[in-house]
Design a protein around this motif. Structure first.
Motif, PDB file in Angstrom:
ATOM      1  N   ARG A 166      43.276  34.430  36.618  1.00 29.50           N
ATOM      2  CA  ARG A 166      43.464  34.859  38.006  1.00 29.50           C
ATOM      3  C   ARG A 166      42.509  35.977  38.399  1.00 29.50           C
ATOM      4  N   HIS A 167      42.234  36.913  37.498  1.00 27.69           N
ATOM      5  CA  HIS A 167      41.403  38.052  37.890  1.00 27.69           C
ATOM      6  C   HIS A 167      39.964  37.642  38.205  1.00 27.69           C
ATOM      7  N   LEU A 168      39.571  36.414  37.808  1.00 24.72           N
ATOM      8  CA  LEU A 168      38.216  35.943  38.125  1.00 24.72           C
ATOM      9  C   LEU A 168      38.150  35.205  39.465  1.00 24.72           C
ATOM     10  N   LEU A 169      39.305  34.944  40.079  1.00 20.85           N
ATOM     11  CA  LEU A 169      39.298  34.341  41.410  1.00 20.85           C
ATOM     12  C   LEU A 169      38.751  35.348  42.415  1.00 20.85           C
ATOM     13  N   VAL A 229      44.308  42.158  46.287  1.00 21.13           N
ATOM     14  CA  VAL A 229      43.452  43.263  46.714  1.00 21.13           C
ATOM     15  C   VAL A 229      42.749  43.780  45.463  1.00 21.13           C
ATOM     16  N   LYS A 230      41.427  43.805  45.492  1.00 21.29           N
ATOM     17  CA  LYS A 230      40.662  44.247  44.331  1.00 21.29           C
ATOM     18  C   LYS A 230      39.845  45.493  44.666  1.00 21.29           C
ATOM     19  N   LEU A 231      39.591  46.259  43.635  1.00 19.16           N
ATOM     20  CA  LEU A 231      38.673  47.382  43.783  1.00 19.16           C
ATOM     21  C   LEU A 231      37.302  46.810  44.082  1.00 19.16           C
ATOM     22  N   PRO A 232      36.649  47.225  45.196  1.00 19.46           N
ATOM     23  CA  PRO A 232      35.347  46.654  45.551  1.00 19.46           C
ATOM     24  C   PRO A 232      34.360  46.686  44.390  1.00 19.46           C
ATOM     25  N   LEU A 233      33.613  45.586  44.267  1.00 20.17           N
ATOM     26  CA  LEU A 233      32.558  45.410  43.258  1.00 20.17           C
ATOM     27  C   LEU A 233      33.107  45.252  41.843  1.00 20.17           C
ATOM     28  N   THR A 234      34.418  45.027  41.703  1.00 18.46           N
ATOM     29  CA  THR A 234      35.011  44.833  40.377  1.00 18.46           C
ATOM     30  C   THR A 234      35.995  43.665  40.429  1.00 18.46           C
ATOM     31  N   ASP A 235      36.499  43.275  39.238  1.00 18.87           N
ATOM     32  CA  ASP A 235      37.570  42.286  39.140  1.00 18.87           C
ATOM     33  C   ASP A 235      38.929  42.951  38.948  1.00 18.87           C
ATOM     34  N   MET A 236      38.997  44.270  39.160  1.00 18.10           N
ATOM     35  CA  MET A 236      40.249  45.004  38.950  1.00 18.10           C
ATOM     36  C   MET A 236      41.198  44.760  40.115  1.00 18.10           C
ATOM     37  N   ILE A 237      42.353  44.181  39.820  1.00 22.77           N
ATOM     38  CA  ILE A 237      43.349  43.868  40.842  1.00 22.77           C
ATOM     39  C   ILE A 237      44.209  45.094  41.115  1.00 22.77           C
ATOM     40  N   LEU A 238      44.276  45.494  42.391  1.00 21.96           N
ATOM     41  CA  LEU A 238      45.090  46.635  42.789  1.00 21.96           C
ATOM     42  C   LEU A 238      46.471  46.206  43.258  1.00 21.96           C
ATOM     43  N   THR A 291      32.703  42.681  49.923  1.00 24.13           N
ATOM     44  CA  THR A 291      33.177  42.633  48.541  1.00 24.13           C
ATOM     45  C   THR A 291      34.684  42.770  48.419  1.00 24.13           C
ATOM     46  N   ALA A 292      35.380  43.098  49.518  1.00 22.38           N
ATOM     47  CA  ALA A 292      36.820  43.318  49.421  1.00 22.38           C
ATOM     48  C   ALA A 292      37.636  42.541  50.442  1.00 22.38           C
ATOM     49  N   VAL A 293      37.048  42.130  51.560  1.00 22.23           N
ATOM     50  CA  VAL A 293      37.836  41.529  52.637  1.00 22.23           C
ATOM     51  C   VAL A 293      37.442  40.071  52.884  1.00 22.23           C
ATOM     52  N   ALA A 294      36.220  39.842  53.312  1.00 21.29           N
ATOM     53  CA  ALA A 294      35.765  38.490  53.630  1.00 21.29           C
ATOM     54  C   ALA A 294      34.297  38.346  53.247  1.00 21.29           C
ATOM     55  N   ARG A 333      38.714  37.005  50.856  1.00 22.30           N
ATOM     56  CA  ARG A 333      38.894  37.701  49.586  1.00 22.30           C
ATOM     57  C   ARG A 333      40.268  38.335  49.448  1.00 22.30           C
ATOM     58  N   LEU A 334      41.035  38.369  50.532  1.00 22.05           N
ATOM     59  CA  LEU A 334      42.377  38.942  50.482  1.00 22.05           C
ATOM     60  C   LEU A 334      43.453  37.858  50.441  1.00 22.05           C
ATOM     61  N   ALA A 335      43.061  36.625  50.150  1.00 25.45           N
ATOM     62  CA  ALA A 335      44.037  35.540  50.128  1.00 25.45           C
ATOM     63  C   ALA A 335      45.060  35.731  49.019  1.00 25.45           C
TER      64      ALA A 335
END
Length: 222
Positions: free
Chosen positions: A191-194, A56-65, A24-27, A51-53
């Protein structure tokens, strides 16, 4: 009872949690369920998604860190549909600030028309026992090229008026222009939905041909 089970299986539980975070966060890998990206991707392909292209997002969310990089024209991306949340895979056609339009299947970006070369006619098996004639072209525009196709006898949105893409949004299209629920129908993608960028086909099976493996597609770069 439950606590005893957790204690005796804590190694396995930690492994599952780590695997879940990784996916959910890397690949991730994404099965291709439809022909919307033909001929680039086929039904039955499984693609590797980074997923890191971009973020960086909080796992299981669309929140961009944190932002890592910006999407580029021509990137094949997975994303959550802004219409209903369905996971889709399309190609980024236009970036924030671009003015994009389509006239009778011809794509224009910032007033420049795409060039179409090397036509090829093939028979597409769209479902068991039913084929359609597809015309494939190499589409070249602003330094990028890809193979796209149109289907004979299929009604699709082949023209739309100029649209300026707002900041933080992207216009996406399927390579199979007459069989794709893309930005012409679902709107621009924030973008946050990518979710990530698809890089290559991991493995592939012919879902319309008794699930025979397509070994020639294993490891194919996009």
């Amino acid at each position: 009872m439950l606590l005893n089970w957790i204690k005796s299986n804590r190694g396995f539980i930690v492994l599952l949690l780590c695997f879940g975070v990784f996916r959910t966060a890397v690949a991730d890998w994404n099965p291709i369920p439809s022909g919307s990206m033909r001929p680039t991707l086929l039904e039955g392909d499984v693609v590797l998604v980074n997923r890191l292209a971009y973020d960086v997002k909080l796992p299981l969310t669309d929140m961009i860190l944190a932002h890592i990089d910006d999407p580029q024209r021509g990137d094949v991306v997975t994303f959550s549909s802004p219409l209903d949340g369905t996971r889709l895979i399309k190609r980024i056609a236009a970036l924030p600030g671009d003015t994009v339009e389509m006239r009778n299947e011809v794509l224009y970006i910032n007033g420049q028309a795409a060039e179409y070369e090397t036509p090829d006619s093939v028979q597409e098996l769209v479902q068991p026992g039913h084929t359609l004639t597809a015309t494939r072209w190499t589409e070249r525009l602003l330094g990028h090229e890809r193979r796209v196709q149109w289907l004979q006898g299929v009604s699709a949105r082949s023209s739309f008026d100029p649209v300026q893409v707002p900041e933080g949004e992207y216009l996406v299209l399927g390579d199979n222009r007459d069989n794709s629920a893309d930005s012409r129908y679902i709107g621009l993608v924030p973008r946050h939905l990518l979710i990530g960028q698809a890089h290559r086909v991991l493995l592939s099976a012919d879902v319309l041909g008794h699930w025979a493996p397509r070994l020639e597609r294993f490891g194919k770069a996009l």
